[in-house]
Every structure is written in structure tokens, then in C-alpha cells.
Design a protein around this motif. Structure first.
Motif, PDB file in Angstrom:
ATOM      1  N   GLY A  37       0.776  -1.226   0.000  1.00  0.00           N
ATOM      2  CA  GLY A  37       0.000   0.000   0.000  1.00  0.00           C
ATOM      3  C   GLY A  37       0.812   1.283   0.000  1.00  0.00           C
ATOM      4  N   SER A  38       2.115   1.176  -0.199  1.00  0.00           N
ATOM      5  CA  SER A  38       2.940   2.384  -0.264  1.00  0.00           C
ATOM      6  C   SER A  38       4.042   2.196  -1.307  1.00  0.00           C
ATOM      7  N   PHE A  39       4.423   3.321  -1.923  1.00  0.00           N
ATOM      8  CA  PHE A  39       5.463   3.300  -2.944  1.00  0.00           C
ATOM      9  C   PHE A  39       6.830   3.202  -2.282  1.00  0.00           C
ATOM     10  N   ASN A  40       7.659   2.281  -2.768  1.00  0.00           N
ATOM     11  CA  ASN A  40       9.014   2.103  -2.252  1.00  0.00           C
ATOM     12  C   ASN A  40       9.965   2.190  -3.440  1.00  0.00           C
ATOM     13  N   ALA A  41      10.645   3.318  -3.592  1.00  0.00           N
ATOM     14  CA  ALA A  41      11.539   3.541  -4.740  1.00  0.00           C
ATOM     15  C   ALA A  41      12.680   2.530  -4.771  1.00  0.00           C
ATOM     16  N   GLU A  42      13.066   1.983  -3.626  1.00  0.00           N
ATOM     17  CA  GLU A  42      14.148   0.992  -3.575  1.00  0.00           C
ATOM     18  C   GLU A  42      13.812  -0.249  -4.401  1.00  0.00           C
ATOM     19  N   ARG A  43      12.536  -0.534  -4.552  1.00  0.00           N
ATOM     20  CA  ARG A  43      12.105  -1.700  -5.334  1.00  0.00           C
ATOM     21  C   ARG A  43      12.501  -1.567  -6.808  1.00  0.00           C
ATOM     22  N   LEU A  44      12.732  -0.336  -7.279  1.00  0.00           N
ATOM     23  CA  LEU A  44      13.138  -0.130  -8.678  1.00  0.00           C
ATOM     24  C   LEU A  44      14.533  -0.667  -8.962  1.00  0.00           C
ATOM     25  N   VAL A  45      15.364  -0.776  -7.944  1.00  0.00           N
ATOM     26  CA  VAL A  45      16.730  -1.251  -8.154  1.00  0.00           C
ATOM     27  C   VAL A  45      17.127  -2.376  -7.200  1.00  0.00           C
ATOM     28  N   GLY A  46      16.356  -2.611  -6.169  1.00  0.00           N
ATOM     29  CA  GLY A  46      16.746  -3.563  -5.139  1.00  0.00           C
ATOM     30  C   GLY A  46      16.504  -5.017  -5.505  1.00  0.00           C
ATOM     31  N   ALA A  47      17.133  -5.888  -4.733  1.00  0.00           N
ATOM     32  CA  ALA A  47      16.980  -7.331  -4.899  1.00  0.00           C
ATOM     33  C   ALA A  47      15.727  -7.809  -4.174  1.00  0.00           C
ATOM     34  N   GLY A  48      15.292  -9.018  -4.505  1.00  0.00           N
ATOM     35  CA  GLY A  48      14.121  -9.607  -3.880  1.00  0.00           C
ATOM     36  C   GLY A  48      12.838  -9.065  -4.479  1.00  0.00           C
ATOM     37  N   GLY A  49      11.744  -9.748  -4.247  1.00  0.00           N
ATOM     38  CA  GLY A  49      10.443  -9.306  -4.732  1.00  0.00           C
ATOM     39  C   GLY A  49       9.969 -10.056  -5.958  1.00  0.00           C
ATOM     40  N   MET A  50       8.721  -9.760  -6.348  1.00  0.00           N
ATOM     41  CA  MET A  50       8.051 -10.463  -7.444  1.00  0.00           C
ATOM     42  C   MET A  50       7.902  -9.549  -8.638  1.00  0.00           C
ATOM     43  N   PRO A  51       8.353  -9.961  -9.819  1.00  0.00           N
ATOM     44  CA  PRO A  51       9.105 -11.169 -10.171  1.00  0.00           C
ATOM     45  C   PRO A  51      10.610 -10.948 -10.002  1.00  0.00           C
ATOM     46  N   VAL A 117      24.218  -2.517  22.449  1.00  0.00           N
ATOM     47  CA  VAL A 117      24.617  -3.085  21.164  1.00  0.00           C
ATOM     48  C   VAL A 117      24.335  -2.031  20.100  1.00  0.00           C
ATOM     49  N   ARG A 118      25.354  -1.738  19.310  1.00  0.00           N
ATOM     50  CA  ARG A 118      25.175  -0.754  18.242  1.00  0.00           C
ATOM     51  C   ARG A 118      24.171  -1.297  17.232  1.00  0.00           C
ATOM     52  N   ASP A 119      23.235  -0.467  16.828  1.00  0.00           N
ATOM     53  CA  ASP A 119      22.169  -0.887  15.918  1.00  0.00           C
ATOM     54  C   ASP A 119      22.679  -0.883  14.470  1.00  0.00           C
ATOM     55  N   THR A 120      23.012  -2.056  13.982  1.00  0.00           N
ATOM     56  CA  THR A 120      23.427  -2.228  12.591  1.00  0.00           C
ATOM     57  C   THR A 120      22.411  -3.142  11.940  1.00  0.00           C
ATOM     58  N   ARG A 121      21.547  -2.547  11.158  1.00  0.00           N
ATOM     59  CA  ARG A 121      20.468  -3.310  10.544  1.00  0.00           C
ATOM     60  C   ARG A 121      20.931  -3.921   9.233  1.00  0.00           C
ATOM     61  N   LEU A 122      20.783  -5.236   9.097  1.00  0.00           N
ATOM     62  CA  LEU A 122      21.159  -5.943   7.878  1.00  0.00           C
ATOM     63  C   LEU A 122      19.980  -5.993   6.916  1.00  0.00           C
ATOM     64  N   LYS A 123      20.286  -5.992   5.635  1.00  0.00           N
ATOM     65  CA  LYS A 123      19.250  -6.067   4.606  1.00  0.00           C
ATOM     66  C   LYS A 123      18.662  -7.483   4.607  1.00  0.00           C
ATOM     67  N   GLU A 124      17.334  -7.567   4.759  1.00  0.00           N
ATOM     68  CA  GLU A 124      16.670  -8.862   4.868  1.00  0.00           C
ATOM     69  C   GLU A 124      16.108  -9.366   3.548  1.00  0.00           C
ATOM     70  N   LEU A 125      15.769  -8.451   2.651  1.00  0.00           N
ATOM     71  CA  LEU A 125      15.159  -8.856   1.384  1.00  0.00           C
ATOM     72  C   LEU A 125      16.255  -9.010   0.338  1.00  0.00           C
ATOM     73  N   LEU A 126      16.846 -10.193   0.279  1.00  0.00           N
ATOM     74  CA  LEU A 126      17.966 -10.449  -0.628  1.00  0.00           C
ATOM     75  C   LEU A 126      17.586 -11.424  -1.733  1.00  0.00           C
ATOM     76  N   GLY A 127      16.885 -12.468  -1.384  1.00  0.00           N
ATOM     77  CA  GLY A 127      16.600 -13.533  -2.333  1.00  0.00           C
ATOM     78  C   GLY A 127      15.143 -13.596  -2.721  1.00  0.00           C
ATOM     79  N   HIS A 128      14.778 -14.718  -3.309  1.00  0.00           N
ATOM     80  CA  HIS A 128      13.436 -14.889  -3.847  1.00  0.00           C
ATOM     81  C   HIS A 128      12.834 -16.216  -3.413  1.00  0.00           C
ATOM     82  N   THR A 129      11.518 -16.231  -3.347  1.00  0.00           N
ATOM     83  CA  THR A 129      10.805 -17.491  -3.174  1.00  0.00           C
ATOM     84  C   THR A 129      10.817 -18.210  -4.525  1.00  0.00           C
ATOM     85  N   PRO A 130      10.584 -19.510  -4.526  1.00  0.00           N
ATOM     86  CA  PRO A 130      10.511 -20.216  -5.810  1.00  0.00           C
ATOM     87  C   PRO A 130       9.452 -19.619  -6.749  1.00  0.00           C
ATOM     88  N   LEU A 131       8.347 -19.123  -6.202  1.00  0.00           N
ATOM     89  CA  LEU A 131       7.302 -18.513  -7.032  1.00  0.00           C
ATOM     90  C   LEU A 131       7.807 -17.230  -7.696  1.00  0.00           C
TER      91      LEU A 131
END
Length: 152
Positions: A37-51, A117-131
Motif C-alpha cells: 500500500g505504499s510506494f518504495n523507490a528501492e524496489r526499482l533497483v533492489g533485490a528480492g520481490g516479485m518477479p 549493542v550498536r544498531d546495525t540493521r542488515l538487509k533482509e530482502l535479498l533472495g526470492h521465493t521459488p514462485l
């Protein structure tokens, strides 16, 4: 320089692959918007997601070579092996790394409450589901076929 760029523009197989990647990235952005329900410009270049745009790129490359040079060509064999490696990586290795990042991020959040603990957030959306990989393969195949029909 102009001859170089014109030559690249006339390479139908390359244009097929670039188009498949670009349109998959746009579709990924649209499906992300539809899902969240919201636009995410990172999806234009980022990894992960459909398709999977990586899958769309390599599958369109392999199908384009098959349609142009035939299934018996050495170039088709190279393209199929490359596609297999990329799709395995997308659905296997990168997906597992994303799951690990999610667990590590959760541990850091929980530890921050009790410890410093220093907050270092790792990128979670890296790969894809088989679908998502299958969606990329279908998308890449359709783009390659469209180029074959309309650009010969």
C-alpha cells in the motif's frame, strides 16, 4: 562512440535481456505497492520481490539465444548454465542469507534492551521465493518471445 552505441542498440539479444530486467523491476515496484500500500523507490533497483528481475534477465537471454541460434548452439548452452546458476543463487543462497539477516536483526533488537549493542540493521530482502523465480522465468520468456516476433 556513436557507432558503438548504435551497434549495441541493434543487438536484439542484449536489448531483450535489458528490457526483461527493466520491466521486471517496474513490475516488482508495482507488486510491492499493491502488497504494502505504499510506494518504495528501492524496489526499482533492489533485490528480492516479485518477479525476480535477475531471473527474467538470464532466462530472456537464454530463450533469445535459443530462438535466434537454436537449441544446439554453444551459446545457448552457456546461457542455460548461467541462468541455472543465477536462479539457484536467487532462490537458494541469497534467500538463506536474507533469512539469517532477519534472525540477526531480531537478536540485535532484543539484546539492545538489556545490553549496549550498536544498531546495525542488515538487509533482509535479498533472495526470492521459488514462485518469484518462476514469475521471473515466465516474464523473461514472454519478453524474449515478443522480441523474436516483433524484431526479426
Amino acid at each position: 562512440m556513436f557507432d558503438f552505441m548504435a551497434g549495441i542498440g541493434k543487438n536484439v539479444i542484449l536489448m531483450t535481456a535489458i528490457t526483461a530486467w527493466f520491466t521486471a523491476q517496474v513490475l516488482k515496484t508495482i507488486t510491492s505497492y499493491w502488497r504494502h500500500g505504499s510506494f518504495n523507490a528501492e524496489r526499482l533497483v533492489g533485490a528480492g520481490g516479485m518477479p525476480s528481475s535477475h531471473t527474467a534477465l538470464v532466462v530472456s537471454l537464454a530463450v533469445g539465444v535459443a530462438l535466434k541460434d537454436g537449441l544446439e548452439s554453444s551459446l545457448f548452452a552457456v546461457a542455460v548454465v548461467l541462468a541455472g546458476i543465477v536462479m539457484y543463487d536467487a532462490a537458494g543462497v541469497r534467500r538463506a542469507a536474507g533469512k539469517q539477516a532477519k534472525v540477526i536483526n531480531k537478536l540485535v533488537r532484543e539484546m539492545r534492551v538489556e545490553h549496549k549493542v550498536r544498531d546495525t540493521r542488515l538487509k533482509e530482502l535479498l533472495g526470492h521465493t521459488p514462485l518469484e523465480v518462476l514469475g521471473g522465468a515466465v516474464h523473461g520468456t514472454l519478453i524474449a518471445y515478443a522480441f523474436y516476433v516483433f524484431c526479426r
